[in-house]
Structures are given as structure tokens and as C-alpha cells.
Scaffold this active site. Structure first.
Site, PDB file in Angstrom:
ATOM      1  N   ASP A   1      16.728  24.177 -57.356  1.00  0.00           N
ATOM      2  CA  ASP A   1      17.328  23.635 -58.578  1.00  0.00           C
ATOM      3  C   ASP A   1      16.224  23.239 -59.557  1.00  0.00           C
ATOM      4  O   ASP A   1      16.248  23.587 -60.749  1.00  0.00           O
ATOM      5  CB  ASP A   1      18.169  22.414 -58.188  1.00  0.00           C
ATOM      6  CG  ASP A   1      19.154  22.007 -59.265  1.00  0.00           C
ATOM      7  OD1 ASP A   1      19.279  22.733 -60.262  1.00  0.00           O
ATOM      8  OD2 ASP A   1      19.803  20.954 -59.088  1.00  0.00           O
TER       9      ASP A   1
ATOM     10  N   TYR B   1      22.280  17.979 -51.108  1.00  0.00           N
ATOM     11  CA  TYR B   1      23.423  17.898 -52.025  1.00  0.00           C
ATOM     12  C   TYR B   1      24.622  17.219 -51.366  1.00  0.00           C
ATOM     13  O   TYR B   1      25.410  17.844 -50.650  1.00  0.00           O
ATOM     14  CB  TYR B   1      23.710  19.292 -52.628  1.00  0.00           C
ATOM     15  CG  TYR B   1      22.684  19.544 -53.705  1.00  0.00           C
ATOM     16  CD1 TYR B   1      21.346  19.720 -53.347  1.00  0.00           C
ATOM     17  CD2 TYR B   1      23.009  19.468 -55.049  1.00  0.00           C
ATOM     18  CE1 TYR B   1      20.350  19.852 -54.311  1.00  0.00           C
ATOM     19  CE2 TYR B   1      22.021  19.608 -56.008  1.00  0.00           C
ATOM     20  CZ  TYR B   1      20.706  19.795 -55.640  1.00  0.00           C
ATOM     21  OH  TYR B   1      19.726  19.913 -56.586  1.00  0.00           O
TER      22      TYR B   1
ATOM     23  N   LYS C   1       8.395  22.424 -47.842  1.00  0.00           N
ATOM     24  CA  LYS C   1       7.564  21.229 -47.680  1.00  0.00           C
ATOM     25  C   LYS C   1       7.476  20.947 -46.177  1.00  0.00           C
ATOM     26  O   LYS C   1       7.704  19.814 -45.717  1.00  0.00           O
ATOM     27  CB  LYS C   1       8.189  20.052 -48.458  1.00  0.00           C
ATOM     28  CG  LYS C   1       7.302  18.834 -48.603  1.00  0.00           C
ATOM     29  CD  LYS C   1       6.133  19.035 -49.542  1.00  0.00           C
ATOM     30  CE  LYS C   1       5.249  17.796 -49.564  1.00  0.00           C
ATOM     31  NZ  LYS C   1       3.980  18.005 -50.279  1.00  0.00           N
TER      32      LYS C   1
ATOM     33  N   ASP D   1       4.903  21.544 -53.966  1.00  0.00           N
ATOM     34  CA  ASP D   1       4.050  20.930 -54.996  1.00  0.00           C
ATOM     35  C   ASP D   1       3.052  21.947 -55.542  1.00  0.00           C
ATOM     36  O   ASP D   1       2.868  22.072 -56.763  1.00  0.00           O
ATOM     37  CB  ASP D   1       3.353  19.670 -54.454  1.00  0.00           C
ATOM     38  CG  ASP D   1       2.862  19.824 -53.021  1.00  0.00           C
ATOM     39  OD1 ASP D   1       3.252  20.799 -52.356  1.00  0.00           O
ATOM     40  OD2 ASP D   1       2.082  18.973 -52.562  1.00  0.00           O
TER      41      ASP D   1
ATOM     42  N   ASP E   1      14.690  25.476 -63.128  1.00  0.00           N
ATOM     43  CA  ASP E   1      14.668  24.929 -64.492  1.00  0.00           C
ATOM     44  C   ASP E   1      13.260  25.023 -65.075  1.00  0.00           C
ATOM     45  O   ASP E   1      13.081  25.348 -66.251  1.00  0.00           O
ATOM     46  CB  ASP E   1      15.123  23.465 -64.510  1.00  0.00           C
ATOM     47  CG  ASP E   1      16.623  23.329 -64.739  1.00  0.00           C
ATOM     48  OD1 ASP E   1      17.352  24.264 -64.355  1.00  0.00           O
ATOM     49  OD2 ASP E   1      17.068  22.296 -65.295  1.00  0.00           O
TER      50      ASP E   1
END
Ligand code: ATP
Length: 349
Positions: free
Chosen positions: A242, A131, A185, A218, A246
Site C-alpha cells: 500500500d 489490515y 522485513k 526500508d 503510493d
């Protein structure tokens, strides 16, 4: 209890007004000594004061017990040099809101795209990662050394990883399934997600009563769609959190239901998970559950558990029938009428 209400842009003013209606009903029913101050941010503040988040508002946020922050259209703002700062990023940084707590909860009567029930919380690191507006002490975390070349820094520290892990395990201790999944990851981002995982593992070792596992991001996306019931508390870095939150919210019934709370050592900010939805702004069509549910999380955090439970019970009751739902959920009510209905349920509870 002093709360600061910042309506924001797009559907922000409508869902903030609906949240105010509900908070006033909470005050009538529970007498919390609530004082609610409303201040402009976003385009309204830019027009009046030349900045989307005046310093006076940040100071008021520091002086309040909690903040209710509406969504903002920061992608449409002018450059920072012309006053267009992202109020959400600024508050997260200024108030050191390192944890973004994002629950996703399905309700039996609300249609959802998967048959499995969803009852999970994403605990998302909020100040680092990719970010660019908050991950550097000075300057941004994204830049272009030459035209057509963009570079972005992803920052992951042991300190931030440790405290987001501690927030996740503390939350898991309060939930019946007592499970934490770390999502990462580290097979590709060996250094950064390696630091993250090492800290989460250390915190996991200090919580032997919590069932702990890890998933690559993933694989986690696939598992979320296929077996959402396997998740209880998810702890992850900023961008993965984030995106996955969603996805989880959409699986649980839609973004209009998606509440969240930003937490730091001293401050708390309630904020819907979604953006400002300009496509439906000003039409009395927005679902305010996202922000009202966020305000309920804030009330619980501030010690008003009974009041928070009454707001959540009113939401559950209203969502149980199409006649008392908003249009995004196939219902009949507008934003205002829905809030009035919740207020009646709370006052009569
Ligand atoms: P922004 O640019 O501020 O991120 P956006 O419209 O691109 O806004 P979101 O606001 O996150 O992104 O939402 C995507 C879509 O989901 C919206 O366009 C809207 O149709 C729907 N939506 C989001 N929030 C709500 C809500 N509270 N009630 C009903 N529909 C919503």
C-alpha cells in the site's frame, strides 16, 4: 460484458462519470455488448439504505463480469454498528480479491519528481497483513485491552503468500524485463515475513527464466527514489505494498495517474489507488486517469485487449500535451472535458 459501476464518495462520482463516458466510447468503437449498471455505495447508500454497502450491491458484484469501484471516504463513516462499513475492504474480502495489481508508469511529457523513468508494478497481497478490517475470520485484527493500549495482529499465511507470489511471477512472465523483487522485513518480522519469503522463493525456483531478488522494505523505499528503474515487478505484503505503491505512483507523476486492479479466483474490481480526495471534490478538478486506467486493466483482464489498448493510447496521447491534461498535472482541462477528449480519441481511433 456486464460491468457494475460504484461511484463512491468525494471525487468518486466525478471520476466514475468520466470513466462511464470513456466506457461508452469504447462500446461505440468496439461493440463489446457492454451493459453498465450504476449503484450507490458510501454516503449516498448510507442515506438511502442505512448502510455504506448494501448486501444487494455485493450480490450484484458477484453477478457482474467486473466492477469499477470509486474511492470511498470510509474514515468519515459512522461505526459499523451504524452502517459504516468500508466498501473497499468488504468487497476485497467478500469477493476474495487477494491480489492488488498496482502499476506505476512515467510518461515522457508528464512532470515527475525524479528524472529516472518509472515502469513497475506492485503486486500487493490484499487480504491479510495488518489490515484489521479483513485479516480475521470473525472480529477485527485490532483491539484495545485497556484505555491507551492498542494491539494489532499481522496475519501472514503460506497459502496467501504462495498465491500472491504466483500472481507476481505470472505477471513478470508477460513483461519484457522479466524481473521480480520480493520486499519484506524478515530481519525483524522473522516469523511472518519468513513465511512470506519462503513461499516467494519456492515460486521463484519454479520460474528460472525470471530474474529474482529480495530487498528489505526500508532499503526498497530508498532504492525506489534513487533507482526506480531497477524495479520491474514487486511482490510484497499488504501494508508495505500500500505504502510503496503510493510512493511509486507519486514518483511516476502523481496519484491522479495511479490505476489498480483487485483480482481473485473469480472476480475482478478496478479501483484507483488513491482515496476520495475530499479537498477537491465537486470542483471538476480531479484527474480521472486513475479510475479510467483501472477500467482499462479490467477490460484487458476480461479479454478485451484491443479496447484496453485504445483507452491506454488515448490516455498517453492526452497526457502528452499540457492543453489536454488536468490541472493536477499543470493542464487546463476539467474532469469532464478531459473524459470527453479521451472519448473522442477512442471513437476516432
Ligand atoms: P481519503 O481520506 O479518502 O483517503 P485523502 O484526500 O486523504 O482521501 P487521497 O484521496 O488518497 O487521500 O489523496 C491525497 C491528495 O492527493 C488529495 O487530497 C488530492 O489533493 C490529491 N489527489 C488524489 N487523487 C487525485 C486525483 N484523482 N486527481 C487529482 N488530485 C488527486
Amino acid at each position: 460484458m456486464k460491468l457494475l459501476l460504484l461511484p463512491g464518495d468525494g471525487i468518486g462520482p466525478e471520476i466514475a462519470a468520466a470513466t462511464e463516458t470513456v466506457l461508452r466510447a469504447v462500446e461505440a468503437r468496439y461493440g463489446l455488448g457492454l451493459s453498465l449498471t450504476r449503484r450507490d455505495i458510501g454516503f449516498a447508500a448510507l442515506e438511502a439504505e442505512g448502510t455504506t454497502i448494501p448486501d444487494a450491491v455485493i450480490a450484484e458484484a458477484r453477478g457482474a463480469d467486473g466492477v469499477v469501484l470509486g474511492p470511498v471516504s470510509h474514515n468519515a463513516y459512522p461505526p459499523v454498528s451504524a452502517g459504516g462499513r468500508n466498501p473497499s475492504g468488504v468487497l476485497r474480502r467478500e469477493l476474495e480479491l487477494y491480489a492488488n495489481i498496482r502499476p506505476a508508469l512515467s510518461r515522457p511529457a508528464v512532470p515527475r519528481p525524479v528524472s529516472a523513468e518509472v515502469d513497475l508494478v506492485v503486486v500487493r497481497e490484499n487480504l491479510e497483513g495488518f489490515y484489521a478490517d479483513r485479516n480475521m475470520h470473525e472480529g477485527g485484527g485490532e483491539f484495545a485491552p485497556e484505555p491507551g493500549v492498542g494491539l494489532a495482529f499481522r496475519k501472514v499465511t503460506a497459502r496467501a503468500s504462495r498465491r500472491i507470489a504466483e500472481a507476481a511471477f505470472a505477471l513478470a512472465e508477460t513483461r519484457p524485463r522479466r524481473r521480480v523483487t520480493a520486499i519484506h522485513k524478515a530481519n525483524v518480522m522473522r516469523l511472518t515475513d519468513g513465511i512470506f519469503l519462503a513461499e516467494v522463493r519456492a515460486v521463484a525456483a519454479a520460474h528460472p527464466g525470471i530474474d529474482y531478488d529480495e530487498l528489505l522494505v526500508d532499503a526498497a523505499a530508498a532504492h525506489l527514489v534513487r533507482h526506480p528503474g531497477r524495479f520491474d515487478v514487486i511482490v510484497t505484503t499488504n501494508m508495505f505494498g500500500d505504502i510503496l505503491s503510493d510512493l511509486a505512483s507519486e514518483l511516476s507523476g502523481g496519484l491522479g495517474l495511479a490505476a489498480s486492479l483487485n483480482l481473485g479466483p473469480s472476480y475482478a474490481v478496478a479501483q484507483a489507488q488513491h482515496g476520495s480526495a475530499p479537498d477537491i471534490a465537486g470542483q471538476d478538478r480531479a484527474n480521472p486517469v486513475s479510475l479510467i486506467g483501472s477500467a482499462a486493466m479490467l477490460l484487458r483482464h476480461l479479454g478485451a485487449g484491443a479496447a484496453a489498448a485504445s483507452v491506454e493510447a488515448a490516455i498517453d496521447a492526452a497526457l502528452s500535451s499540457p492543453e489536454t491534461r488536468t490541472r493536477d498535472l499543470g493542464g487546463a482541462l476539467g474532469t469532464r472535458a478531459f473524459a470527453d477528449h479521451l472519448a473522442t480519441l477512442i471513437v476516432e481511433s
